[in-house]
Design a protein around this motif. Sequence first.
Motif: not given
Length: 305
Positions: A250-274
Amino acid sequence: MKHIFIINPAAGKYDRTEEYTRKIEAVCGARGLAYEIHRSEKPGDCRRIAREAAAAGEEVRLYACGGDGTLNEVINGAVGFDNAAVTHFPGGSGNDMIKMFSETAPFFDLERLLDCDEAQFDLIRCNETHSVNILSMGLDARIGTEMARYKKLPLLSGHGAYLASTLVNLIKGISQHFVITLDDGTRLDDKFTLICACNGRWYGGGFNPVPDAEPDDGLLEVLVVKKVSILTASRVIGKYKAGQYRQLPELISHHRCKSLTITCDKPSVVNVDGEAVFTGEAKITTMPRALRFFYPRGLSYRREN
């Protein structure tokens, strides 16, 4: 073949340049190997050194001497060069990527690293950068990218620094608005606490969100955590950390895919291997078998059933 050692003196709690140099000169010198030792002086140097070494055209093995961020830089420098193979000669606080292997201690032994096996791992492409392990956005990305400031504090290990950063960022705010579009057309538009896309299994000094992720199956394991209260967050993060996301559907959904796009209202940080990347739109996709990764002979990275 040439062996290129790229040392990041800023990795971990102290500068290990002399320690690395002694080991490399002793072992490689005794074997009569062609090798070079390079020391980064600023962010981006590890990537530049790796790219220049790979671009020379001869067969090279690139050794990332530092933490997960150092490994990420070296991998990004090697992307696109079939003559370059990469490994981790660890010296960071977490050294999380190699935790998918049956043992981690052999990675610290240069003799074992030189006598190696090789695999072809997938990479995650996020806009113009790449990840071999895990990338995330939301609360978790803020925690992960800000933990560096806590690693330098006395008595804080990689895990302790992660917990300190978690506490501070919980106070700052739990969730934000994201629009997530998966390659099957699924669209999630809401406030979310965090999103992670996994190729590997471990990060954050001990978090194992998707224990059955495989680094060479061409797929991303994506977890999306809904907006939660501070009181609920501690319970959710505990399950998330232990890879028990199925216990909270009910709180965490799991998805398996090859690609996705994430958009946000203002520039946000992506943690890419630290490593921190700021963007208002993260275009994330798999690059199947795009990385030659070598590791101590006899180890396995396949998950236990």
